[in-house]
Design an enzyme around this catalytic site. Sequence first.
Site, PDB file in Angstrom:
ATOM      1  CE1 TYR A  24     142.914  88.314  82.080  1.00  0.00           C
ATOM      2  CE2 TYR A  24     141.451  87.205  83.628  1.00  0.00           C
ATOM      3  CZ  TYR A  24     142.519  88.048  83.383  1.00  0.00           C
ATOM      4  OH  TYR A  24     143.198  88.628  84.424  1.00  0.00           O
ATOM      5  CG  ASP A  77     141.776  94.274  87.363  1.00  0.00           C
ATOM      6  OD1 ASP A  77     143.025  94.276  87.372  1.00  0.00           O
ATOM      7  OD2 ASP A  77     141.095  93.983  88.365  1.00  0.00           O
ATOM      8  CB  ILE A  78     144.825  92.466  81.790  1.00  0.00           C
ATOM      9  CG1 ILE A  78     143.677  93.022  80.929  1.00  0.00           C
ATOM     10  CG2 ILE A  78     145.375  91.176  81.208  1.00  0.00           C
ATOM     11  CD1 ILE A  78     142.418  92.165  80.917  1.00  0.00           C
ATOM     12  CD  GLU A  79     144.816  91.830  88.954  1.00  0.00           C
ATOM     13  OE1 GLU A  79     145.410  91.175  89.837  1.00  0.00           O
ATOM     14  OE2 GLU A  79     143.832  92.564  89.196  1.00  0.00           O
ATOM     15  N   GLY A  80     146.411  88.229  84.320  1.00  0.00           N
ATOM     16  CA  GLY A  80     146.772  86.845  84.017  1.00  0.00           C
ATOM     17  C   GLY A  80     146.666  86.575  82.531  1.00  0.00           C
TER      18      GLY A  80
END
Length: 330
Positions: free
Chosen positions: A111, A149-152
């Site tokens: 994403y 919940d953006i981790e990448g």
Amino acid sequence: MSSKMQTLILLLVLTISSVTVKASPTDAGIAIYWGQNLEDGTLSLTCDTGNYKIVLLAFLNVFGSGIPPSWNFAGHCGDWSPCTKLEPEIKYCQQKGIKVLLSIGGASGTYSLSSPDDAKDVGDYLYTNFLSGRFGPLGSVTLDGIDFDIEGGSNLYWDDLARYLDSLRQQNRYFYLAAAPQCFMPDHYLDKAIKTWLFDHVLVQFYNNPPCQYDIANSDATLLLQSWSAWTSLVLPNNTVFMGLPAAPEAAPSGGYIPPNDLITKVLPYIKPTSNYGGVMLWDRFHDVGNNYSNQIKEHVKQSDLQFVTQLSKVITGFVSAALNGMLPN
């Protein structure tokens, strides 16, 4: 009376009304991520525990940049079993007064957002399929909001997505926006988005981050509480901050687990009086089931009558201060 003072008084009255209606001495609670292990149990059983005020469906983990969106609910449903079967369970939880949000992103997935227009396209997709009541991947549901919940991927345009979703909720019905940043500041992916001041709930991940998490080896909460103070100072007083924790030691390989008694005696007494304290977020339902964590802490997460009154006073004072200093969003 000056127009500025009249505006300030109006803002104050609206704030008092809003907080009084929405909050209560037990309004603080537990948010839980659900969907990443079949042993989570059903959504209905999760909500029947009475332990949670927010359930976050994890995750919509493929979207943006022209990629067809898809989701991963790890055994609960998928191509082999349509996720529309979750519709009655989502509605059941909502009927019990539990907010159900869709969490987008996660630690694994594909994403990113490639432009402001791409952010708008993703926002339209989220609204149409999960927030409008129209038939979508989860059936004809009207979820209570979206969690970032953006981790990448890229760290660009998440603020554009937040602003566009906010414009949709202002035009239609109100829904909640949440963000789940890492505890070190600034968060690489979500800093600009959080500083739009549009997130109702900020679920800070105080785990897998040694510089700002609980030191279980020394039973030391110093770094954790310093980071908590920094986050609650950043987030506007009329929004809430949740202390995100692993529900079991194995839920966070790089640490951050707090034994229930340590949380109750060494952490909660410090964080509960904070004006924008919202409660505790747990990763995740699977680990909570195995460790019985939420059952041990749920009554201690809530606020007493005195704490609530004190918090309300601080919220009002903070709101007025923010208004005078031009910190509130237009």
